[in-house]
Enzyme design. Structure first.
Site, mmCIF file in Angstrom:
data_model
loop_
_atom_site.group_PDB
_atom_site.id
_atom_site.type_symbol
_atom_site.label_atom_id
_atom_site.label_comp_id
_atom_site.label_asym_id
_atom_site.label_seq_id
_atom_site.Cartn_x
_atom_site.Cartn_y
_atom_site.Cartn_z
ATOM 1 N N GLY A 111 100.880 -9.770 122.430
ATOM 2 C CA GLY A 111 102.168 -10.232 121.930
ATOM 3 C C GLY A 111 102.145 -9.909 120.591
ATOM 4 O O GLY A 111 100.999 -9.992 119.779
ATOM 5 N N GLU A 294 111.034 4.830 120.332
ATOM 6 C CA GLU A 294 111.925 3.635 119.854
ATOM 7 C C GLU A 294 113.165 4.207 119.033
ATOM 8 O O GLU A 294 114.391 3.885 119.200
ATOM 9 C CB GLU A 294 111.348 2.667 119.019
ATOM 10 N N HIS A 341 106.223 5.096 112.190
ATOM 11 C CA HIS A 341 104.899 5.293 112.716
ATOM 12 C C HIS A 341 104.767 6.138 113.911
ATOM 13 O O HIS A 341 105.307 5.758 115.006
ATOM 14 C CB HIS A 341 104.084 4.012 112.659
ATOM 15 N N GLY A 438 99.958 -0.518 116.931
ATOM 16 C CA GLY A 438 101.280 -0.521 116.096
ATOM 17 C C GLY A 438 101.513 -1.579 115.348
ATOM 18 O O GLY A 438 102.330 -1.558 114.317
ATOM 19 N N ASP A 439 101.211 -3.192 116.057
ATOM 20 C CA ASP A 439 101.312 -4.223 115.349
ATOM 21 C C ASP A 439 100.438 -4.407 114.061
ATOM 22 O O ASP A 439 100.848 -4.790 113.021
ATOM 23 C CB ASP A 439 101.018 -5.388 116.184
#
Length: 453
Positions: A111, A294, A341, A438-439
């Site tokens: 998450g 996205e 990114h 990515g996080d």
């Protein structure tokens, strides 16, 4: 230009400033990642058993949700063929049982909130308050030591405690991660880069369950917060999105009244209705972070289908098309910062100026490379171990294109009334894992930018 020196100075500046960071609020999605490293023979056998023709229907186009095993396997092939990450909610109990029987190779914190909490609080020492939908014993054990807190209400009073001190044993929220390396080949489909497909098998995060502590004590929770990162909206559907987005809008209004900059970490959102609703809410945020898949999905709901196609038709992704898309998004919503990114380079479009924007991107790229190289970053000093990772050679053509188009110098250009910052990333040839990179990028860049101000 020589990027090595810029990387080194950016890292030192952020590392020396990170101790000045105030509390960061992280909401709303935390889960347990069950990671499976795909093997060709095993996957091919499973596809044949499920019906090769039926499976390949979904290798060409993702379903909105996974309702059977052919859809699961086809969605995995979709990601492999493109080298792109995707995440879908697994609807059917029989498919969830199939995934459990398939098993996993390791369990990790999952998450966006969980991964960012462990990075910011457990690695950088930045105090964070995290929303955890279900705090099981296993979930709590996956949090690192450090200034990581969850709200706990006792007799109507709010306390902030480390997740391991939270007395309770709630449900496990498990997401199944199917990882593949660059060059992974199955049925003649060859992965152009390493990535993963995620099958979400929990009923809390897809419905964006918000704990009573957050609903009833949000103003108290945010009283000493300086930044906020919001995530977890991607699995909502047109049937269930209204209630959660209403609460989020109320929370963003509180953050804006307190002058707390909030970043929305976007993720692949299959439901077009939800995408449009998120787009309508974006102007309330200071910042948004997204990748090419996205950004293309957002362009689609804005009616920019030609631009959406451009974003997915080149490798590396065309930076001029990305810049054009970011400009359209910024002008439509008023969001002050867009962080893009992709594999090989990052861009940030901001309505403010300063080298600190670029330097925060450099720090985040170094952190991402360290995570890819080591698998787990244990301290901020571990990030130094990525300094020997080479800068992406393909990004040179990207930089040259930006110089020609916008007169970019030292990674910074003026585009319309915005600043555009660019950096080439460091590429780890054989990463330990891609989950959470990515996080790592987005949270490091957002927090890094504010500590450098």
């Amino acid at each position: 230009m020589v990027w090595g020196g810029l990387y080194a100075s950016a890292f030192e500046r952020v590392r020396s400033s990170m101790g000045n960071a105030g509390r960061v609020l992280l909401a709303y999605n935390t889960n347990i990642d069950a990671v499976k490293y795909l093997e060709r023979k095993d996957l091919e056998k499973r596809v044949e058993r499920a019906g090769r023709e039926e499976v390949f229907r979904y290798a060409d186009g993702l379903p909105k949700r996974i309702e059977n095993v052919p859809q699961l396997l086809g969605s995995i092939l979709w990601s492999i063929r493109r080298g792109k990450a995707a995440e879908l909610f697994v609807e059917s109990c029989s498919t969830r049982f199939y995934m459990r029987q398939w098993n996993w190779d390791e369990l990790r914190m999952g998450g966006q909130v969980g991964i960012m909490a462990n990075l910011l609080g457990g690695v950088y020492g930045v105090p964070v308050i995290a929303h955890v939908p279900q705090l099981s014993g296993l979930q709590a054990s996956l949090f690192k030591e450090g200034p990581i807190y969850v709200p706990k209400a006792e007799s109507g009073r709010l306390k902030l405690v480390h997740p391991k001190e939270f007395a309770g044993d709630e449900e496990n929220c498990i997401h199944h991660i199917y990882e593949f390396p660059r060059g992974f080949t199955v049925f003649g489909l060859k992965a152009p880069r390493e990535n993963r497909f995620i099958g979400s098998a929990d009923d809390y995060n897809p419905n964006l369950y918000i704990r009573p502590e957050f609903r009833e004590h949000f103003e108290e929770i945010t009283a000493d917060v300086e930044l906020a990162i919001i995530s977890g909206l991607q699995a909502l559907t047109k049937e269930n999105y209204r209630g959660p987005l209403k609460i989020i809008k109320e929370h963003i209004e509180v953050l804006n009244e307190l002058g707390i900059p909030a970043h929305l970490e976007f993720a692949f959102t299959p439901d077009e209705t939800v995408r449009k609703a998120i787009l309508g809410l974006l102007g309330e945020f200071w910042s948004v972070g997204l990748n090419e898949v996205e950004l293309a999905s957002v362009m689609e709901v804005m009616g920019e289908k030609g631009l959406a196609e451009k974003l997915l038709s080149h490798d590396p992704v065309d930076p001029i098309a990305v810049t054009e898309a970011m400009l359209r998004l910024a002008e439509k919503t008023g969001v002050r910062r867009i962080h893009f990114h992709t594999y090989g380079y990052y861009l940030a479009l901001t309505d403010y100026r300063g080298e600190f924007v670029r330097d925060a991107l450099l720090f985040s790229a170094l952190a991402a490379a360290a995570k890819a190289k080591l698998g787990d970053v244990r301290s901020i000093n571990d990030i130094v171990k990525a300094t020997d990772v080479p800068v992406n050679e393909k990004a040179k053509a990207v930089e040259e294109g930006l110089v020609r188009e916008y007169g970019m110098k030292d990674g910074i250009a003026e585009v319309n009334s915005y600043q555009l910052a660019f950096i080439p990333t460091k590429i780890v040839a054989k990463p330990k894992s891609t989950v959470g990179i990515g996080d790592t990028i987005s949270s490091s860049a957002f927090v890094g930018e504010f500590v450098l101000r």
